[in-house]
Design a protein around this motif. Structure first.
Motif, PDB file in Angstrom:
ATOM      1  N   LEU A 137      -5.787  -6.795  -9.359  1.00  0.00           N
ATOM      2  CA  LEU A 137      -4.351  -6.655  -9.094  1.00  0.00           C
ATOM      3  C   LEU A 137      -4.008  -5.178  -8.959  1.00  0.00           C
ATOM      4  N   ALA A 138      -3.264  -4.841  -7.896  1.00  0.00           N
ATOM      5  CA  ALA A 138      -2.913  -3.432  -7.655  1.00  0.00           C
ATOM      6  C   ALA A 138      -1.590  -3.351  -6.921  1.00  0.00           C
ATOM      7  N   TYR A 139      -1.042  -2.140  -6.898  1.00  0.00           N
ATOM      8  CA  TYR A 139       0.164  -1.857  -6.123  1.00  0.00           C
ATOM      9  C   TYR A 139      -0.124  -0.719  -5.155  1.00  0.00           C
ATOM     10  N   SER A 140       0.425  -0.853  -3.930  1.00  0.00           N
ATOM     11  CA  SER A 140       0.337   0.218  -2.933  1.00  0.00           C
ATOM     12  C   SER A 140       1.668   0.303  -2.211  1.00  0.00           C
ATOM     13  N   PRO A 141       2.364   1.435  -2.306  1.00  0.00           N
ATOM     14  CA  PRO A 141       3.659   1.540  -1.621  1.00  0.00           C
ATOM     15  C   PRO A 141       3.487   1.507  -0.114  1.00  0.00           C
ATOM     16  N   SER A 142       4.297   0.692   0.530  1.00  0.00           N
ATOM     17  CA  SER A 142       4.262   0.621   1.990  1.00  0.00           C
ATOM     18  C   SER A 142       4.832   1.908   2.565  1.00  0.00           C
ATOM     19  N   ARG A 143       4.109   2.509   3.481  1.00  0.00           N
ATOM     20  CA  ARG A 143       4.572   3.738   4.125  1.00  0.00           C
ATOM     21  C   ARG A 143       4.719   3.463   5.618  1.00  0.00           C
ATOM     22  N   VAL A 144       5.827   2.844   5.957  1.00  0.00           N
ATOM     23  CA  VAL A 144       6.070   2.432   7.332  1.00  0.00           C
ATOM     24  C   VAL A 144       7.205   3.276   7.904  1.00  0.00           C
ATOM     25  N   ASP A 145       6.975   3.840   9.065  1.00  0.00           N
ATOM     26  CA  ASP A 145       8.017   4.574   9.785  1.00  0.00           C
ATOM     27  C   ASP A 145       8.105   3.977  11.184  1.00  0.00           C
ATOM     28  N   PRO A 146       8.919   2.922  11.363  1.00  0.00           N
ATOM     29  CA  PRO A 146       8.958   2.210  12.644  1.00  0.00           C
ATOM     30  C   PRO A 146       9.242   3.146  13.819  1.00  0.00           C
ATOM     31  N   GLY A 147       8.467   2.980  14.868  1.00  0.00           N
ATOM     32  CA  GLY A 147       8.681   3.773  16.066  1.00  0.00           C
ATOM     33  C   GLY A 147       8.015   5.131  16.059  1.00  0.00           C
ATOM     34  N   ASN A 148       7.445   5.534  14.926  1.00  0.00           N
ATOM     35  CA  ASN A 148       6.784   6.838  14.839  1.00  0.00           C
ATOM     36  C   ASN A 148       5.418   6.742  15.506  1.00  0.00           C
TER      37      ASN A 148
END
Length: 402
Positions: A137-148
């Motif tokens: 079990l782990a956590y990873s922050p989503s790093r999404v920049d739409p359109g970049n």
């Protein structure tokens, strides 16, 4: 072909992950958790299907993968915090089919402590397995920049925080297949707080430059020229631009989860940013009055009603509040957006301008809310009777800037 990965939640966080996984050659299974925002173009969908993506026929298929990533949206709740309803539903669904040795990763924006104190009990209770012993079990922050187009999942480092060192390494092994660099946090709480810091950094700095926009207008100073000059400093400064408000899926958080403490700077930033649509209306009314017109009965054209340029996503777009306040003042509101074929505000359809130039010439006031690439701003500034530019996108002197 059996799937290696299950992406649970095909919204603003799940879809980019699924696309990145397919591009990396990972057979991927998609599982929807609800009416999630986010969509694919027909061409993108064809590429994913040909690359090994498919949607799950039922939840039982979630038990046949090696890695399951929980990433439904967490919109603002009624209490001002994040609504974890879809995360809870996803965790319960996965738990009923969870097998030993599976790696489970949470990616949705959540308060620190959620992975351990909220998701872990749901998974353990529903599966009768123990996190850190029977499954990872782990956590990873989503790093999404739409359109970049410069920073994609492939070249954006991923932060991983596992319940145990073995959990971290298992999650890191998965992300190493889709990204160039993996950064290991001390644990899930640290990884969750990374997301908290990154989101709040954006909102606080946007609030600062929004306040500067109001101040500079009162002083008669060209803020856009100030920013242009300031961003030449090679250290100690990161440029942000003002606008009519802050939209998108990255919700500012002023609560640090179990600690129950408020971040005063973030609270203040939220107050500033939430005032920006009202400031836009104030400037619009002033412009109309200066040209001998009243807001009541004025024809106002809104350009760009999405939260970000060149995308169709309307999540938390400030255009909605701008439209509502204009309507409350008695203005006749229409809109144009190349990415939004129809738009409803207060359950009423807003008229869409078919001919952009004709609509701008006919409107008493045109307000640029979003700078889509297709807009010819020089041409619009010539055609429009009055143009209020909230993005600083028009040539100097061609419009009234925020």
């Amino acid at each position: 072909m059996p799937a290696d990965l299950a992406v649970i939640g095909l919204g603003p966080y799940g879809l980019p992950l699924a696309q990145a996984a397919v591009a990396a050659g990972i057979p991927t299974l998609g599982y929807r958790t609800g009416p999630e925002p986010g969509s694919l173009t027909p061409a993108e969908l064809r590429r994913m299907l040909s690359g090994g993506f498919r949607t799950a026929a039922g939840p039982a298929e979630l038990g046949r993968v090696r890695t399951a990533v929980i990433c439904p949206p967490t919109p603002p709740g009624a209490d001002g915090g994040l609504d974890l309803t879809q995360v809870e539903a996803a965790a319960r669904t996965l738990a009923a089919h969870l097998r030993p040795h599976t790696t489970v990763i949470l990616e949705s924006p959540v308060p620190p402590g959620t992975t351990e104190d909220f998701v872990r009990p749901l998974l353990e209770e529903g599966s009768r397995l123990r996190a850190g012993r029977d499954f990872h079990l782990a956590y990873s922050p989503s790093r999404v920049d739409p359109g970049n187009r410069d920073f994609t999942p492939a070249n954006t480092p991923r932060v991983i925080g596992g319940l145990t060192p073995a959990c971290t390494e298992s999650a890191a092994a998965f992300y190493s297949r889709i990204t160039d660099k993996v950064v290991r946090a001390r644990g899930p709480r640290e990884a969750e707080t990374v997301q908290l810091l990154e989101s709040n950094f954006r909102h606080v700095n946007i609030a600062l430059v929004n306040e500067m926009a109001v101040l500079c207008h009162d002083l008669g100073v060209d803020l856009w020229d100030v920013i242009r000059c300031a961003e030449t400093k090679p250290f100690g400064f990161h440029s942000f631009r003002p606008g009519p408000g802050v939209g998108g899926h990255s919700v500012p958080q002023d609560l640090t989860g179990a600690a129950g403490r408020t971040l005063r700077m973030v609270e203040l930033a939220q107050q500033v940013n939430q005032q920006m649509p009202r400031y836009v209306i104030q400037r619009a009314a002033t412009l109309l009055n200066e040209h001998g017109k009243s807001a009541r009965g004025a024809r106002v054209l809104l350009l760009g009603v999405t939260y970000k340029a060149d995308l169709a996503d309307q999540q938390a777009t400030p255009a909605r509040e701008v439209a509502i306040r204009l309507m409350e003042m008695g203005a006749s509101v229409s809109y144009h957006d190349p990415h939004v074929p129809s738009w409803n505000v207060l359950d009423r359809p807003v008229p869409r301008a078919d001919s952009l130039y004709e609509a701008a010439a006919d409107a008493d006031l045109t307000i640029l809310l979003q700078q889509h690439r297709t807009y010819d701003l020089q041409g619009l500034s010539v055609k429009a009777q009055l143009l209020l530019d909230t993005r600083g996108a028009t040539p100097t002197g061609a419009a009234h800037r925020l």
